[in-house]
Design an enzyme around this catalytic site. Structure first.
Site, mmCIF file in Angstrom:
data_model
loop_
_atom_site.group_PDB
_atom_site.id
_atom_site.type_symbol
_atom_site.label_atom_id
_atom_site.label_comp_id
_atom_site.label_asym_id
_atom_site.label_seq_id
_atom_site.Cartn_x
_atom_site.Cartn_y
_atom_site.Cartn_z
ATOM 1 N N LYS A 108 -16.499 -2.499 6.735
ATOM 2 C CA LYS A 108 -17.762 -2.016 6.181
ATOM 3 C C LYS A 108 -18.944 -2.829 6.697
ATOM 4 O O LYS A 108 -18.856 -4.048 6.790
ATOM 5 C CB LYS A 108 -17.686 -2.098 4.652
ATOM 6 C CG LYS A 108 -16.543 -1.255 4.076
ATOM 7 C CD LYS A 108 -16.157 -1.686 2.664
ATOM 8 C CE LYS A 108 -14.916 -0.940 2.186
ATOM 9 N NZ LYS A 108 -14.297 -1.566 0.996
ATOM 10 N N ARG A 153 -9.153 -7.253 -6.965
ATOM 11 C CA ARG A 153 -9.994 -8.453 -6.880
ATOM 12 C C ARG A 153 -11.453 -8.031 -6.952
ATOM 13 O O ARG A 153 -11.755 -6.846 -6.940
ATOM 14 C CB ARG A 153 -9.748 -9.145 -5.549
ATOM 15 C CG ARG A 153 -9.953 -8.164 -4.376
ATOM 16 C CD ARG A 153 -9.974 -8.832 -3.034
ATOM 17 N NE ARG A 153 -9.747 -7.926 -1.934
ATOM 18 C CZ ARG A 153 -10.688 -7.235 -1.296
ATOM 19 N NH1 ARG A 153 -11.946 -7.316 -1.671
ATOM 20 N NH2 ARG A 153 -10.375 -6.441 -0.281
ATOM 21 N N GLU A 174 0.028 8.398 7.142
ATOM 22 C CA GLU A 174 -0.945 9.200 6.403
ATOM 23 C C GLU A 174 -1.607 10.169 7.352
ATOM 24 O O GLU A 174 -1.874 9.829 8.506
ATOM 25 C CB GLU A 174 -2.052 8.303 5.815
ATOM 26 C CG GLU A 174 -1.850 7.918 4.370
ATOM 27 C CD GLU A 174 -2.973 7.035 3.831
ATOM 28 O OE1 GLU A 174 -2.735 6.361 2.827
ATOM 29 O OE2 GLU A 174 -4.078 7.022 4.407
ATOM 30 N N LYS A 228 0.808 -1.218 0.000
ATOM 31 C CA LYS A 228 0.000 0.000 0.000
ATOM 32 C C LYS A 228 0.840 1.268 0.000
ATOM 33 O O LYS A 228 0.397 2.303 -0.484
ATOM 34 C CB LYS A 228 -0.969 -0.014 1.197
ATOM 35 C CG LYS A 228 -2.040 -1.092 1.060
ATOM 36 C CD LYS A 228 -2.836 -1.283 2.341
ATOM 37 C CE LYS A 228 -3.739 -0.092 2.619
ATOM 38 N NZ LYS A 228 -4.497 -0.309 3.883
ATOM 39 N N ILE A 234 -7.751 11.907 7.885
ATOM 40 C CA ILE A 234 -8.751 12.777 7.256
ATOM 41 C C ILE A 234 -10.086 12.595 7.975
ATOM 42 O O ILE A 234 -10.623 11.481 8.007
ATOM 43 C CB ILE A 234 -8.934 12.427 5.759
ATOM 44 C CG1 ILE A 234 -7.589 12.343 5.018
ATOM 45 C CG2 ILE A 234 -9.880 13.420 5.080
ATOM 46 C CD1 ILE A 234 -6.931 13.645 4.751
HETATM 47 P P1 ADP Z 1 -13.964 -5.217 0.789
HETATM 48 O O1 ADP Z 1 -13.724 -3.794 0.493
HETATM 49 O O2 ADP Z 1 -14.127 -6.124 -0.374
HETATM 50 O O3 ADP Z 1 -14.942 -5.418 1.860
HETATM 51 P P2 ADP Z 1 -12.168 -5.926 2.814
HETATM 52 O O4 ADP Z 1 -10.933 -5.134 2.981
HETATM 53 O O5 ADP Z 1 -13.287 -5.778 3.783
HETATM 54 O O6 ADP Z 1 -12.618 -5.650 1.351
HETATM 55 O O7 ADP Z 1 -11.759 -7.437 2.720
HETATM 56 C C1 ADP Z 1 -12.586 -8.398 2.160
HETATM 57 C C2 ADP Z 1 -12.126 -9.751 2.612
HETATM 58 O O8 ADP Z 1 -10.762 -9.920 2.373
HETATM 59 C C3 ADP Z 1 -12.331 -9.998 4.070
HETATM 60 O O9 ADP Z 1 -12.677 -11.348 4.194
HETATM 61 C C4 ADP Z 1 -10.969 -9.688 4.659
HETATM 62 O O10 ADP Z 1 -10.798 -10.391 5.866
HETATM 63 C C5 ADP Z 1 -10.063 -10.188 3.576
HETATM 64 N N1 ADP Z 1 -8.781 -9.483 3.456
HETATM 65 C C6 ADP Z 1 -8.515 -8.355 2.762
HETATM 66 N N2 ADP Z 1 -7.205 -8.035 2.812
HETATM 67 C C7 ADP Z 1 -6.611 -8.948 3.573
HETATM 68 C C8 ADP Z 1 -5.252 -9.164 4.021
HETATM 69 N N3 ADP Z 1 -4.248 -8.347 3.682
HETATM 70 N N4 ADP Z 1 -5.023 -10.213 4.803
HETATM 71 C C9 ADP Z 1 -6.015 -11.047 5.149
HETATM 72 N N5 ADP Z 1 -7.295 -10.915 4.747
HETATM 73 C C10 ADP Z 1 -7.610 -9.879 3.991
HETATM 74 P P1 ADP Z 2 -7.716 -1.779 4.304
HETATM 75 O O1 ADP Z 2 -6.602 -2.156 3.380
HETATM 76 O O2 ADP Z 2 -7.656 -2.456 5.606
HETATM 77 O O3 ADP Z 2 -9.048 -1.832 3.630
HETATM 78 P P2 ADP Z 2 -7.738 1.123 3.938
HETATM 79 O O4 ADP Z 2 -6.477 1.840 3.689
HETATM 80 O O5 ADP Z 2 -8.626 0.864 2.772
HETATM 81 O O6 ADP Z 2 -7.399 -0.246 4.684
HETATM 82 O O7 ADP Z 2 -8.557 1.885 5.068
HETATM 83 C C1 ADP Z 2 -9.655 1.291 5.690
HETATM 84 C C2 ADP Z 2 -10.525 2.356 6.324
HETATM 85 O O8 ADP Z 2 -9.769 3.105 7.287
HETATM 86 C C3 ADP Z 2 -11.068 3.408 5.366
HETATM 87 O O9 ADP Z 2 -12.245 2.985 4.733
HETATM 88 C C4 ADP Z 2 -11.271 4.578 6.295
HETATM 89 O O10 ADP Z 2 -12.482 4.463 7.019
HETATM 90 C C5 ADP Z 2 -10.116 4.475 7.251
HETATM 91 N N1 ADP Z 2 -8.964 5.248 6.772
HETATM 92 C C6 ADP Z 2 -7.940 4.803 6.016
HETATM 93 N N2 ADP Z 2 -7.045 5.774 5.763
HETATM 94 C C7 ADP Z 2 -7.501 6.884 6.380
HETATM 95 C C8 ADP Z 2 -7.025 8.222 6.512
HETATM 96 N N3 ADP Z 2 -5.880 8.616 5.961
HETATM 97 N N4 ADP Z 2 -7.771 9.091 7.242
HETATM 98 C C9 ADP Z 2 -8.926 8.705 7.809
HETATM 99 N N5 ADP Z 2 -9.422 7.468 7.733
HETATM 100 C C10 ADP Z 2 -8.726 6.538 7.030
HETATM 101 MG MG MG Z 3 -9.652 -0.731 1.969
#
Ligand code: ADP
Ligand code: ADP
Ligand code: MG
Length: 452
Positions: A234, A290, A198, A114, A201
């Site tokens: 979510k 994905r 980061e 990331k 926000i």
């Molecule tokens: P989405 O935006 O599709 O909901 P999520 O970030 O909630 O994506 O992840 C969806 C699924 O993928 C969940 O079952 C989560 O546990 C799994 N997942 C996503 N990234 C990882 C990771 N880096 N390691 C383990 N599980 C992950």
């Molecule tokens: P993941 O890979 O676990 O999905 P994300 O980077 O997509 O992680 O971030 C997951 C959630 O965390 C976002 O949907 C948001 O709610 C919060 N988040 C991530 N980055 C920030 C940020 N820079 N400032 C505020 N909230 C954040």
């Molecule tokens: Mg995310």
């Protein structure tokens, strides 16, 4: 094509159904905990790949590749989670002569880190959250960077996902401790201690753009609003995003397409953004390479089957990308039903589902792999069902969501359903005005307030 589905639960059934509709034979793989599971029942054939722990089954590349060879499958769909964003697995499939339904290993690794993905976004002209260029290796480096970024800030694991590996730091005094902890936790959870910083926000909305590419070109399929989250996971998602100004919307689509083109993206992907609620500025946070859990809301408003399109793509696309896109219609809402106890800090609630009634009727789509008598295993993700509704406009979709949730009954395990029911009643949901912190503030205020 003969398709092996390297996953379980609702997403495995989703993929098997899409393949079956195309006349494609399917191979389910399952762990000892999933004998007799729905995805096994509806597949053409099935192969046992190991004991219940995911590391020995759904994450076991050798076992999955062996199952593909044994069954004569020449393609693998990874679903989401497990091996879906594992570049080594995507490459292994290709090396073994098996098509991987998803982008190539190069695109997966470009986006999988990331911190590095932020750099790729910047090069593509996509705005990113103010933060560090790449990873930060030491406390001293983090302290220097924090002077520029300011507080509060987030420490994020470069290999993180699923809402895990993110820490908020409120002031300079706690940075050193949090940094050390974040690295230790990232190493334990993801086998990689790389972290980056980061700016935090807030108030912000999580808005993501669905993209689809063919390696040369890419299109967008509009956006999803996913700000209703707890612990960065979510709970409810909608398409399209309510109240997003038209010019911001357009700019986000262009940014998402530009980034996809920059990495010659193939197949379905999601570009996630945060939108500052005060300024409507948007910032890239990550790309998921994905199919996403919440893809059905896009399908309902866009009139497209994204998994079918993924399979067409893997099979050598004979449809132009433009044929996938059309003007979105109406509004769709997805509600995630997790086997978790909202009254006990969302602790997982595995066990036997003793009774289950699912909503039906106009505009209701269900994705689940469980029914009365099913076992919810403690070994896997707690998502047991997705209730998705569509209607002609957002107010109607919200009413339909309430109606559908009113019909849902799950007995034997605790679920997030009662919480979703209450969330749907809030004025914030009625108006479509909420940010990523709303659910947690609402939960806190409920705890403090009088219990009904
Ligand atoms: P989405 O935006 O599709 O909901 P999520 O970030 O909630 O994506 O992840 C969806 C699924 O993928 C969940 O079952 C989560 O546990 C799994 N997942 C996503 N990234 C990882 C990771 N880096 N390691 C383990 N599980 C992950
Ligand atoms: P993941 O890979 O676990 O999905 P994300 O980077 O997509 O992680 O971030 C997951 C959630 O965390 C976002 O949907 C948001 O709610 C919060 N988040 C991530 N980055 C920030 C940020 N820079 N400032 C505020 N909230 C954040
Ligand atoms: Mg995310």
């Amino acid at each position: 094509m003969k398709l092996l589905v390297a996953n379980r639960g609702e997403i495995a059934t989703r993929v098997i159904r899409a393949a079956t509709e195309l006349g494609v034979e399917t191979v389910a793989v399952y762990s000892e905990a999933d004998a007799g599971a729905r995805h096994v029942v509806i597949a053409t054939e099935s192969v046992l790949i190991g004991p219940p722990p995911a590391t020995q089954s759904y994450l076991n590349m050798d076992a999955i590749v062996a199952a593909a060879h044994a069954s004569g499958a020449d393609a693998i769909h990874p679903g989401y989670g497990f091996l879906a964003e594992n570049a080594a697995f995507a490459q292994r499939c290709i090396d073994e002569g098996i098509r991987f339904v998803g982008p190539d290993a190069r695109a997966i690794s470009l986006m999988g880190d990331k911190a590095a993905a932020r750099g790729t976004a910047v090069s593509a002209g996509v705005p990113v959250v103010p933060g560090t260029e790449g990873g930060v290796a030491s406390v001293a480096e983090a302290e220097r960077a924090s002077e520029r970024i300011g507080f509060p800030l987030l420490i994020k694991a470069a290999a993180g996902g699923g809402g895990r590996g993110i820490k908020i730091v409120h002031d300079a005094a706690s940075l050193a401790d949090e940094m050390t902890m974040a690295q230790t936790e990232a190493r334990a959870a993801f086998g990689d201690d790389a972290v980056y910083l980061e700016k935090f926000i807030a108030p912000a909305r999580h808005i993501e753009v669905q993209v689809f590419g063919d390696g040369l070109d890419a299109v967008h399929l509009y956006e999803r609003e996913c700000s209703l989250q707890r612990r960065r996971q979510k709970l409810i998602e909608e398409a399209l995003a309510p109240g997003l100004p038209e010019d911001v919307r357009r700019e986000m689509y262009s940014a998402a397409v530009a980034l996809s083109q920059a990495v010659s993206y193939e197949g379905a992907g999601t570009v996630e953004f945060l939108v500052d609620q005060n300024t409507n500025e948007f910032f890239f946070i990550e790309m998921n390479t994905r199919i996403q859990v919440e893809h059905p809301v896009t399908e309902l408003v866009c009139g497209v089957d994204l998994v079918r399109e993924q399979l067409h793509q893997a099979n050598g696309r004979n449809r132009s990308l433009d044929q996938m896109t059309s003007t979105p219609r109406g509004a769709a809402i997805e509600m995630r039903i997790n086997a978790e106890d909202p009254d006990n800090d969302f602790f997982p609630s595995p066990g036997t589902i003793t009774g289950m009634e699912l909503p039906m009727g106009p505009g209701v789509r269900i994705s689940t792999a469980v029914t009365a008598g099913s076992e919810v295993s403690p070994y896997y993700d707690s998502l047991i069902a997705k209730i998705i509704v569509w209607d002609v406009d957002r107010p109607a979709a919200v009413r339909r969501a309430k109606r559908a949730m009113g019909e849902l009954l799950v007995e034997g395990v605790k679920t997030t359903a009662p919480l979703i029911v209450d969330l749907l009643q809030t004025p914030e949901m009625a108006d479509g005005v909420y940010d990523t912190g709303f659910v947690e503030r609402w939960l806190d205020s409920r705890q403090e307030g009088p219990q009904p």
